[in-house]
Motif scaffolding. Structure first.
Motif, PDB file in Angstrom:
ATOM      1  N   SER A 217       0.835  -1.202   0.000  1.00 51.40           N
ATOM      2  CA  SER A 217       0.000   0.000   0.000  1.00 51.40           C
ATOM      3  C   SER A 217       0.868   1.249   0.000  1.00 51.40           C
ATOM      4  CB  SER A 217      -0.902   0.001   1.244  1.00 51.40           C
ATOM      5  OG  SER A 217      -0.097   0.073   2.420  1.00 51.40           O
ATOM      6  N   ASP A 218       0.273   2.394  -0.320  1.00 54.84           N
ATOM      7  CA  ASP A 218       1.016   3.662  -0.336  1.00 54.84           C
ATOM      8  C   ASP A 218       1.240   4.153   1.095  1.00 54.84           C
ATOM      9  OD1 ASP A 218       1.197   3.655  -3.033  1.00 54.84           O
ATOM     10  OD2 ASP A 218       0.057   5.493  -3.382  1.00 54.84           O
ATOM     11  N   THR A 219       2.053   3.402   1.814  1.00 55.26           N
ATOM     12  CA  THR A 219       2.329   3.713   3.219  1.00 55.26           C
ATOM     13  C   THR A 219       3.827   3.878   3.421  1.00 55.26           C
ATOM     14  OG1 THR A 219       0.404   2.455   3.956  1.00 55.26           O
ATOM     15  CG2 THR A 219       2.102   2.919   5.605  1.00 55.26           C
ATOM     16  N   ILE A 220       4.177   4.917   4.174  1.00 57.91           N
ATOM     17  CA  ILE A 220       5.557   5.178   4.567  1.00 57.91           C
ATOM     18  C   ILE A 220       5.629   4.957   6.074  1.00 57.91           C
ATOM     19  CG2 ILE A 220       7.349   6.954   4.759  1.00 57.91           C
ATOM     20  CD1 ILE A 220       5.577   8.301   2.357  1.00 57.91           C
ATOM     21  N   VAL A 221       6.640   4.248   6.524  1.00 56.59           N
ATOM     22  CA  VAL A 221       6.774   3.987   7.959  1.00 56.59           C
ATOM     23  C   VAL A 221       8.155   4.419   8.431  1.00 56.59           C
ATOM     24  CG1 VAL A 221       7.577   1.592   7.701  1.00 56.59           C
ATOM     25  CG2 VAL A 221       6.397   2.271   9.784  1.00 56.59           C
ATOM     26  N   ALA A 222       8.221   4.896   9.662  1.00 56.45           N
ATOM     27  CA  ALA A 222       9.481   5.243  10.307  1.00 56.45           C
ATOM     28  C   ALA A 222       9.397   4.764  11.752  1.00 56.45           C
ATOM     29  CB  ALA A 222       9.720   6.751  10.260  1.00 56.45           C
ATOM     30  N   VAL A 223      10.533   4.358  12.300  1.00 60.63           N
ATOM     31  CA  VAL A 223      10.576   3.831  13.664  1.00 60.63           C
ATOM     32  C   VAL A 223      11.770   4.425  14.387  1.00 60.63           C
ATOM     33  CG1 VAL A 223      10.688   1.751  15.113  1.00 60.63           C
ATOM     34  CG2 VAL A 223       9.558   1.646  12.873  1.00 60.63           C
ATOM     35  N   ARG A 244       1.259  18.771  -1.199  1.00 62.27           N
ATOM     36  CA  ARG A 244       1.150  19.910  -2.127  1.00 62.27           C
ATOM     37  C   ARG A 244       1.166  19.449  -3.576  1.00 62.27           C
ATOM     38  NH1 ARG A 244       4.678  22.316   1.697  1.00 62.27           N
ATOM     39  NH2 ARG A 244       6.519  21.991   0.372  1.00 62.27           N
ATOM     40  N   ARG A 245       1.788  18.315  -3.823  1.00 58.87           N
ATOM     41  CA  ARG A 245       1.799  17.759  -5.174  1.00 58.87           C
ATOM     42  C   ARG A 245       0.515  16.991  -5.474  1.00 58.87           C
ATOM     43  NH1 ARG A 245       7.912  15.047  -5.145  1.00 58.87           N
ATOM     44  NH2 ARG A 245       9.096  17.003  -4.979  1.00 58.87           N
ATOM     45  N   GLY A 246      -0.378  16.919  -4.503  1.00 62.47           N
ATOM     46  CA  GLY A 246      -1.630  16.209  -4.704  1.00 62.47           C
ATOM     47  C   GLY A 246      -1.556  14.742  -4.372  1.00 62.47           C
ATOM     48  N   ARG A 247      -0.470  14.337  -3.691  1.00 59.48           N
ATOM     49  CA  ARG A 247      -0.275  12.924  -3.366  1.00 59.48           C
ATOM     50  C   ARG A 247      -0.578  12.709  -1.882  1.00 59.48           C
ATOM     51  NH1 ARG A 247       3.044   8.681  -6.477  1.00 59.48           N
ATOM     52  NH2 ARG A 247       2.179   6.860  -5.441  1.00 59.48           N
ATOM     53  N   ARG A 248      -1.637  12.029  -1.585  1.00 59.27           N
ATOM     54  CA  ARG A 248      -2.020  11.759  -0.210  1.00 59.27           C
ATOM     55  C   ARG A 248      -1.619  10.334   0.133  1.00 59.27           C
ATOM     56  NH1 ARG A 248      -2.972  16.507   2.130  1.00 59.27           N
ATOM     57  NH2 ARG A 248      -4.150  15.437   3.776  1.00 59.27           N
ATOM     58  N   VAL A 249      -0.662  10.209   1.003  1.00 61.93           N
ATOM     59  CA  VAL A 249      -0.191   8.901   1.436  1.00 61.93           C
ATOM     60  C   VAL A 249      -0.386   8.799   2.941  1.00 61.93           C
ATOM     61  CG1 VAL A 249       1.510   8.789  -0.425  1.00 61.93           C
ATOM     62  CG2 VAL A 249       2.179   9.674   1.823  1.00 61.93           C
ATOM     63  N   ARG A 250      -0.161   7.619   3.461  1.00 60.61           N
ATOM     64  CA  ARG A 250      -0.197   7.429   4.910  1.00 60.61           C
ATOM     65  C   ARG A 250       1.236   7.303   5.404  1.00 60.61           C
ATOM     66  NH1 ARG A 250      -0.418   2.766   8.422  1.00 60.61           N
ATOM     67  NH2 ARG A 250      -1.262   3.386  10.463  1.00 60.61           N
ATOM     68  N   VAL A 291       5.810  -2.530   9.338  1.00 62.26           N
ATOM     69  CA  VAL A 291       6.928  -2.303   8.411  1.00 62.26           C
ATOM     70  C   VAL A 291       6.762  -3.159   7.166  1.00 62.26           C
ATOM     71  CG1 VAL A 291       9.424  -2.577   8.092  1.00 62.26           C
ATOM     72  CG2 VAL A 291       8.536  -1.554  10.204  1.00 62.26           C
ATOM     73  N   GLN A 292       6.329  -4.395   7.347  1.00 61.52           N
ATOM     74  CA  GLN A 292       6.240  -5.303   6.198  1.00 61.52           C
ATOM     75  C   GLN A 292       5.041  -5.017   5.301  1.00 61.52           C
ATOM     76  OE1 GLN A 292       6.386  -9.592   7.119  1.00 61.52           O
ATOM     77  NE2 GLN A 292       8.354  -9.544   6.062  1.00 61.52           N
ATOM     78  N   GLU A 293       4.132  -4.170   5.769  1.00 60.76           N
ATOM     79  CA  GLU A 293       3.003  -3.771   4.922  1.00 60.76           C
ATOM     80  C   GLU A 293       3.281  -2.467   4.178  1.00 60.76           C
ATOM     81  OE1 GLU A 293      -0.193  -3.519   7.686  1.00 60.76           O
ATOM     82  OE2 GLU A 293      -0.567  -5.691   7.713  1.00 60.76           O
ATOM     83  N   ALA A 294       4.350  -1.742   4.564  1.00 62.89           N
ATOM     84  CA  ALA A 294       4.630  -0.431   3.982  1.00 62.89           C
ATOM     85  C   ALA A 294       5.437  -0.557   2.693  1.00 62.89           C
ATOM     86  CB  ALA A 294       5.381   0.439   4.980  1.00 62.89           C
ATOM     87  N   ALA A 295       5.278   0.421   1.829  1.00 62.70           N
ATOM     88  CA  ALA A 295       6.056   0.463   0.585  1.00 62.70           C
ATOM     89  C   ALA A 295       7.415   1.106   0.794  1.00 62.70           C
ATOM     90  CB  ALA A 295       5.284   1.225  -0.487  1.00 62.70           C
ATOM     91  N   VAL A 296       7.541   1.927   1.845  1.00 62.17           N
ATOM     92  CA  VAL A 296       8.775   2.681   2.070  1.00 62.17           C
ATOM     93  C   VAL A 296       9.079   2.719   3.564  1.00 62.17           C
ATOM     94  CG1 VAL A 296       9.928   4.926   1.836  1.00 62.17           C
ATOM     95  CG2 VAL A 296       8.309   4.166   0.071  1.00 62.17           C
ATOM     96  N   PHE A 297      10.344   2.509   3.902  1.00 61.47           N
ATOM     97  CA  PHE A 297      10.822   2.766   5.260  1.00 61.47           C
ATOM     98  C   PHE A 297      11.732   3.990   5.196  1.00 61.47           C
ATOM     99  CE2 PHE A 297      13.507   2.540   8.945  1.00 61.47           C
ATOM    100  CZ  PHE A 297      12.666   2.067   9.947  1.00 61.47           C
ATOM    101  N   LYS A 361       9.340   8.082  -5.769  1.00 60.24           N
ATOM    102  CA  LYS A 361       9.987   7.156  -6.708  1.00 60.24           C
ATOM    103  C   LYS A 361       9.728   5.704  -6.317  1.00 60.24           C
ATOM    104  CE  LYS A 361      14.519   6.440  -8.904  1.00 60.24           C
ATOM    105  NZ  LYS A 361      15.929   6.939  -8.946  1.00 60.24           N
ATOM    106  N   LEU A 362       9.836   5.414  -5.024  1.00 60.36           N
ATOM    107  CA  LEU A 362       9.604   4.042  -4.562  1.00 60.36           C
ATOM    108  C   LEU A 362       8.121   3.696  -4.584  1.00 60.36           C
ATOM    109  CD1 LEU A 362      12.111   3.696  -1.572  1.00 60.36           C
ATOM    110  CD2 LEU A 362      12.278   2.673  -3.850  1.00 60.36           C
ATOM    111  N   LEU A 363       7.283   4.635  -4.227  1.00 57.33           N
ATOM    112  CA  LEU A 363       5.844   4.379  -4.253  1.00 57.33           C
ATOM    113  C   LEU A 363       5.371   4.040  -5.658  1.00 57.33           C
ATOM    114  CD1 LEU A 363       4.625   7.273  -1.922  1.00 57.33           C
ATOM    115  CD2 LEU A 363       4.583   4.825  -1.376  1.00 57.33           C
ATOM    116  N   ASP A 364       5.999   4.649  -6.660  1.00 50.98           N
ATOM    117  CA  ASP A 364       5.552   4.485  -8.046  1.00 50.98           C
ATOM    118  C   ASP A 364       6.203   3.316  -8.775  1.00 50.98           C
ATOM    119  OD1 ASP A 364       3.856   6.643  -7.872  1.00 50.98           O
ATOM    120  OD2 ASP A 364       5.280   8.079  -8.722  1.00 50.98           O
TER     121      ASP A 364
END
Length: 427
Positions: A217-223, A244-250, A291-297, A361-364
């Protein structure tokens, strides 16, 4: 019987357990799996409200070297008891005159435990108070000591260069967690750092199974702890750039710390309440799932205003092992694992625009995510297996000379403890 099982090692830490110090727990568990007897000594009780599940697997007994409010009578009776038990105690105590009464008292308690339990070696984590107490106790008890230097204890503006030099030169060996740290210590302390060697923190790889990031999913995670050096303010700003670019992610930030209120205000001011979540601390199984469900760490680490910085964040290693592609910065040893375009992406510090570009870049690109993740997992398997890495530490412990780390002094240098300390300090 293995060579490892011939030794009993005391681990000295400032606080045990700590939610953020899973690398110490991993290390102890790997030693125990190899048959090494461990005793844990903590200078202070824990202060966290959450702990990782893995702590329950540790068999080593934990002893708290309580020193708060120690009175003069207790201090001196402890000194006299130790003098009758520990050969060479008086000259070692005379050399300890520059240290606080608390540190000396804790070191005496530790030295007595070393003798009572047959501990043959002391190892401390972080080159600050824990190593001070381990070094003094080693001198009192006549055993060698080693320590692991990480990050804040190397780079923070409060670091006492003379203290670090003394610890480096007197330890049987010193471990640090990255090649960057090795170079820094050698360049800073010269010959005193001659016994420093790099041993990476490791992971129990079976606990961090790889899963392809192709479908995420379009999810970014940080720990991490909510402190300046983690760069989470830049991550929030990068999410604002995406908005601002119109990209709504979690974006989910897991952890707690002193900057929580500041970060919440930043999220509110940017209008990101529906996009960025401060999730607080979570048990490790929950963290692994997120973390394992996110597209980006994301780990946008920075060098703080006080010089503090990360050494090599364990959470990066965990994300790489799990198959989540990582973005980080070129702080300290991070480029040793996040190799730009090969095992992850590197962006400049304090550059939310570049961080947003990398996240997008990673999300896409499922293909790029997969390529980076596969190479990252291979690197972790090769260089960060906890069992291989702790075996190097056990060799250090096993070969350390069974003599006091402190240099001998002439009889003329021996003074009575009353000349070294003031009773007023412990009244």
């Amino acid at each position: 019987m293995s060579r490892d099982s011939l030794h009993r090692v005391g681990y000295v830490v400032k606080r045990y357990p700590r939610y953020s110090e899973t690398f110490i727990v991993n290390e102890i568990l790997a030693h125990e799996a190899a048959g090494l007897q461990i005793d844990i000594f903590s200078l202070r009780p824990p202060c966290d409200t959450h702990f990782q599940d893995r702590i329950a697997k540790v068999r080593a007994p934990v002893t708290y070297l309580t020193a708060e409010g120690v009175k003069a009578g207790t201090f001196w009776s402890t000194v006299n008891r130790a003098a009758g038990m520990l050969c060479g105690f008086w000259p070692a105590l005379a050399r300890a005159h520059k240290h606080s009464v608390t540190e000396i008292y804790q070191a005496i308690l530790l030295a007595e435990q070393v003798r009572d339990r047959g501990i043959t070696h002391l190892h401390a984590h972080f080159a600050t108070e824990a190593t001070t107490v381990a070094r003094l106790a080693a001198a009192f008890a006549g055993v060698p000591y080693t320590f692991t230097a990480h990050a804040k204890d190397i780079f923070h503006e409060s670091v006492d260069a003379a203290d670090r030099r003394e610890k480096l030169s007197q330890a049987s060996a010193v471990v640090t967690v990255s090649d960057y740290n090795c170079r820094y210590l050698t360049e800073t302390f010269g010959d005193a750092a001659a016994r420093v060697r790099r041993i990476y923190n490791g992971l129990e790889l079976a606990d961090f199974p790889y899963r392809s990031p192709r479908q995420r999913s379009d999810t970014i995670v940080a720990v991490g702890r909510l402190v300046e050096k983690k760069g989470f303010a830049d991550l929030i700003d990068a999410c604002a750039v995406l908005a601002r670019r119109g990209r709504r992610v979690r974006c989910c930030i897991i952890g707690d710390g002193e900057l929580e209120s500041d970060l919440r205000r930043r999220i509110a001011l940017a209008g990101l309440a529906d996009m960025v979540e401060l999730a607080g601390p979570r048990p490790q199984p929950h963290v692994i799932r997120i973390v394992q469900e996110a597209a980006v760490f994301a780990a946008p680490c920075i060098v703080g205003d006080d010089g503090n910085r990360d050494g090599l964040p364990t959470v990066l290693l965990e994300a790489m092992s799990l198959g989540t592609p990582c973005i980080s910065t070129d702080v300290t040893g991070i480029p040793e694992v996040i190799r730009h375009g090969e095992t992850g992406l590197i962006v400049p510090q304090h550059d939310p625009e570049s961080l947003a570009d990398a996240m997008e870049k990673l999300l896409d690109s499922p293909d790029l995510r997969t390529e980076l993740a596969e190479r990252a997992r291979a690197l972790i398997e090769r260089d960060f297996d906890i069992h291989r890495n702790t075996s190097q530490m056990r060799r250090i412990f096993a070969t350390a000379a069974a003599v006091s780390a402190a240099p001998a002094v002439s009889p003329a240098a021996i003074v009575s403890p009353a000349t070294a300390f003031s009773l007023q300090e412990v009244a």
